[in-house]
Every structure is written in C-alpha cells, then in structure tokens.
Design a protein around this motif. Structure first.
Motif, PDB file in Angstrom:
ATOM      1  N   LEU A  43      52.094 102.384  48.401  1.00  0.00           N
ATOM      2  CA  LEU A  43      51.451 101.100  48.128  1.00  0.00           C
ATOM      3  C   LEU A  43      50.775 101.158  46.755  1.00  0.00           C
ATOM      4  CD1 LEU A  43      49.942 100.453  51.648  1.00  0.00           C
ATOM      5  CD2 LEU A  43      52.110  99.673  50.717  1.00  0.00           C
ATOM      6  N   SER A  44      51.592 101.179  45.732  1.00  0.00           N
ATOM      7  CA  SER A  44      51.074 101.370  44.382  1.00  0.00           C
ATOM      8  C   SER A  44      50.681 100.060  43.709  1.00  0.00           C
ATOM      9  CB  SER A  44      52.117 102.086  43.528  1.00  0.00           C
ATOM     10  OG  SER A  44      53.318 101.335  43.526  1.00  0.00           O
ATOM     11  N   SER A  45      51.255  98.951  44.125  1.00  0.00           N
ATOM     12  CA  SER A  45      50.922  97.675  43.498  1.00  0.00           C
ATOM     13  C   SER A  45      50.675  96.610  44.559  1.00  0.00           C
ATOM     14  CB  SER A  45      52.059  97.238  42.572  1.00  0.00           C
ATOM     15  OG  SER A  45      53.191  96.879  43.327  1.00  0.00           O
ATOM     16  N   VAL A  48      54.047  95.211  46.114  1.00  0.00           N
ATOM     17  CA  VAL A  48      54.627  96.069  47.156  1.00  0.00           C
ATOM     18  C   VAL A  48      53.824  95.948  48.442  1.00  0.00           C
ATOM     19  CG1 VAL A  48      55.146  98.454  47.797  1.00  0.00           C
ATOM     20  CG2 VAL A  48      55.623  97.665  45.485  1.00  0.00           C
ATOM     21  N   THR A  49      52.510  95.866  48.341  1.00  0.00           N
ATOM     22  CA  THR A  49      51.662  95.723  49.522  1.00  0.00           C
ATOM     23  C   THR A  49      51.955  94.409  50.249  1.00  0.00           C
ATOM     24  OG1 THR A  49      49.942  96.966  48.389  1.00  0.00           O
ATOM     25  CG2 THR A  49      49.285  95.737  50.337  1.00  0.00           C
ATOM     26  N   ILE A  50      52.130  93.341  49.497  1.00  0.00           N
ATOM     27  CA  ILE A  50      52.456  92.043  50.107  1.00  0.00           C
ATOM     28  C   ILE A  50      53.820  92.108  50.782  1.00  0.00           C
ATOM     29  CG2 ILE A  50      52.991  89.633  49.588  1.00  0.00           C
ATOM     30  CD1 ILE A  50      50.798  89.775  47.439  1.00  0.00           C
ATOM     31  N   LEU A  51      54.797  92.744  50.146  1.00  0.00           N
ATOM     32  CA  LEU A  51      56.126  92.889  50.756  1.00  0.00           C
ATOM     33  C   LEU A  51      56.085  93.714  52.036  1.00  0.00           C
ATOM     34  CD1 LEU A  51      58.559  93.388  47.739  1.00  0.00           C
ATOM     35  CD2 LEU A  51      58.383  91.436  49.263  1.00  0.00           C
ATOM     36  N   VAL A  52      55.272  94.758  52.034  1.00  0.00           N
ATOM     37  CA  VAL A  52      55.179  95.621  53.219  1.00  0.00           C
ATOM     38  C   VAL A  52      54.487  94.890  54.367  1.00  0.00           C
ATOM     39  CG1 VAL A  52      54.046  97.706  54.091  1.00  0.00           C
ATOM     40  CG2 VAL A  52      55.319  97.782  51.962  1.00  0.00           C
ATOM     41  N   LEU A  53      53.492  94.085  54.076  1.00  0.00           N
ATOM     42  CA  LEU A  53      52.759  93.372  55.126  1.00  0.00           C
ATOM     43  C   LEU A  53      53.454  92.085  55.574  1.00  0.00           C
ATOM     44  CD1 LEU A  53      49.107  93.747  53.848  1.00  0.00           C
ATOM     45  CD2 LEU A  53      50.210  94.987  55.706  1.00  0.00           C
TER      46      LEU A  53
END
Length: 103
Positions: A43-45, A48-53
């Motif tokens: 979760l570097s950016s 990416v965090t929004i895509l993962v959640l």
C-alpha cells in the motif's frame, strides 16, 4: 372485523431482518477479496489503497438497505430486466379475440 397485517412480514424471512443469504455471501466475498489484497499488495500510494479497498466498498454499497426497495442490487437487477425485456405489452384480457372479428 378488522384484520391487522404487520408491515414487516417479509422481514421475518431475512437474516437480521435486512439481508438475504445471497447478500451476505456477496458482501463476505468482497471483504475476503479485500483482505487477501491487503495481505499481498504493498500500500505505497493512495491510488493503490483505494483499488485494494474497492471490492469491499462496492459490495457493501450493493447490499446496503434502501427504502421502497430491498437494496441497490435489487434496483440494478430490476432496471436491467426492464430495459432488456419486451416493451410492447399486448392485451390478453377477457375481451381479447386474437384479431378475429366476432359474428
């Protein structure tokens, strides 16, 4: 001579009065995919965090209860069925004669 019918008779068939088994399965699968992605993706950016959640958020939004409908998934299914079914309705009532004239 008055009959009392409770307004929430359908809610007795639902889990916790809100969810069908399919709704809980859909939400659980979205949360499971999110947990797996959280475990393996760095979760570097923020993107990416929004895509993962997003799987849990999308599945949660689909099963959230909405007044006058069951949930958002039900609205989407009904809209799809309305748009893909035949829009010309033919009268088949008691006076319908299949295009034949009566004598």
């Amino acid at each position: 001579m008055n009959y009392l019918i409770p307004a929430n008779t359908k809610r007795g068939k639902l889990i916790l009065g809100l969810f069908r088994p399919f709704d809980l399965t859909l939400f659980a699968s979205g949360v499971l995919v999110t947990v797996i992605l959280l475990a393996f993706m760095p979760l570097s950016s923020t993107f990416v965090t929004i895509l993962v959640l997003s799987p849990a958020l999308i599945c949660g939004a689909l099963v959230v209860p909405i007044p006058y409908y069951h949930n958002l998934l039900t609205i989407i299914i009904e809209m799809y069925e309305f748009l893909t079914n035949r829009q010309t309705y033919r009268w088949k009532g008691w006076c319908y004669r299949d295009g034949k004239k009566s004598k």
